[in-house]
Design a protein around this motif. Structure first.
Motif, short mmCIF file in Angstrom:
data_model
loop_
_atom_site.label_atom_id
_atom_site.label_comp_id
_atom_site.label_asym_id
_atom_site.label_seq_id
_atom_site.Cartn_x
_atom_site.Cartn_y
_atom_site.Cartn_z
N LYS A 87 0.82 -1.21 0.00
CA LYS A 87 0.00 0.00 0.00
C LYS A 87 0.86 1.26 0.00
O LYS A 87 0.52 2.25 -0.63
CB LYS A 87 -0.94 0.02 1.19
CG LYS A 87 -2.15 -0.84 1.02
CD LYS A 87 -3.12 -0.64 2.17
CE LYS A 87 -4.37 -1.44 1.97
NZ LYS A 87 -5.35 -1.22 3.04
N VAL A 88 1.98 1.23 0.73
CA VAL A 88 2.89 2.39 0.75
C VAL A 88 3.38 2.64 -0.66
O VAL A 88 3.39 3.78 -1.14
CB VAL A 88 4.09 2.15 1.70
CG1 VAL A 88 5.15 3.22 1.52
CG2 VAL A 88 3.62 2.11 3.15
N GLU A 126 -2.63 9.35 1.77
CA GLU A 126 -2.72 7.89 1.71
C GLU A 126 -1.38 7.25 2.05
O GLU A 126 -1.32 6.25 2.76
CB GLU A 126 -3.15 7.44 0.31
CG GLU A 126 -4.60 7.67 -0.01
CD GLU A 126 -4.92 7.26 -1.43
OE1 GLU A 126 -4.00 6.94 -2.22
OE2 GLU A 126 -6.12 7.26 -1.77
N ARG A 127 -0.29 7.84 1.54
CA ARG A 127 1.05 7.29 1.82
C ARG A 127 1.37 7.40 3.30
O ARG A 127 1.90 6.47 3.90
CB ARG A 127 2.10 8.01 0.99
CG ARG A 127 3.49 7.42 1.14
CD ARG A 127 4.45 8.04 0.16
NE ARG A 127 3.96 7.84 -1.19
CZ ARG A 127 4.50 7.02 -2.07
NH1 ARG A 127 5.56 6.33 -1.74
NH2 ARG A 127 4.01 6.88 -3.27
N ILE A 168 2.13 4.25 5.71
CA ILE A 168 3.40 4.14 6.44
C ILE A 168 3.14 3.91 7.92
O ILE A 168 3.78 3.08 8.56
CB ILE A 168 4.28 5.38 6.21
CG1 ILE A 168 4.82 5.36 4.77
CG2 ILE A 168 5.42 5.45 7.21
CD1 ILE A 168 5.51 6.63 4.34
N GLU A 169 2.16 4.62 8.48
CA GLU A 169 1.81 4.41 9.89
C GLU A 169 1.35 2.98 10.13
O GLU A 169 1.74 2.35 11.12
CB GLU A 169 0.72 5.39 10.32
CG GLU A 169 1.19 6.82 10.46
CD GLU A 169 0.06 7.79 10.77
OE1 GLU A 169 -1.02 7.33 11.23
OE2 GLU A 169 0.25 8.98 10.56
#
Length: 64
Positions: A14-15, A23-24, A28-29
């Motif tokens: 997803k990243v 979204e990035r 990342i979180e």
């Protein structure tokens, strides 16, 4: 544990495929949270953070 690793891999993808900065950041979180869960599980079960359980991991030699 397999589900943890699967979820972590999906978060990593997803990243890489995030469309917007928001979204990035969210991806990342999520990736960091999942990596922490895996690391915590490994620690609680007496496993190394490096390699697969039982695998001998050699230190990287300098100059080679």
């Amino acid at each position: 544990m397999n589900q943890f690793l699967f979820d972590h891999q999906l978060a990593a993808m997803k990243v890489d495929r995030s469309g917007s900065l928001r979204e990035r950041s969210l991806a990342i979180e999520l990736l960091e949270a999942r990596a922490k869960r895996v690391a915590d599980w490994r620690f609680e079960n007496g496993l190394s953070n490096m390699g697969w359980p039982g695998e001998v991991v050699s230190p990287v030699s300098k100059g080679r």
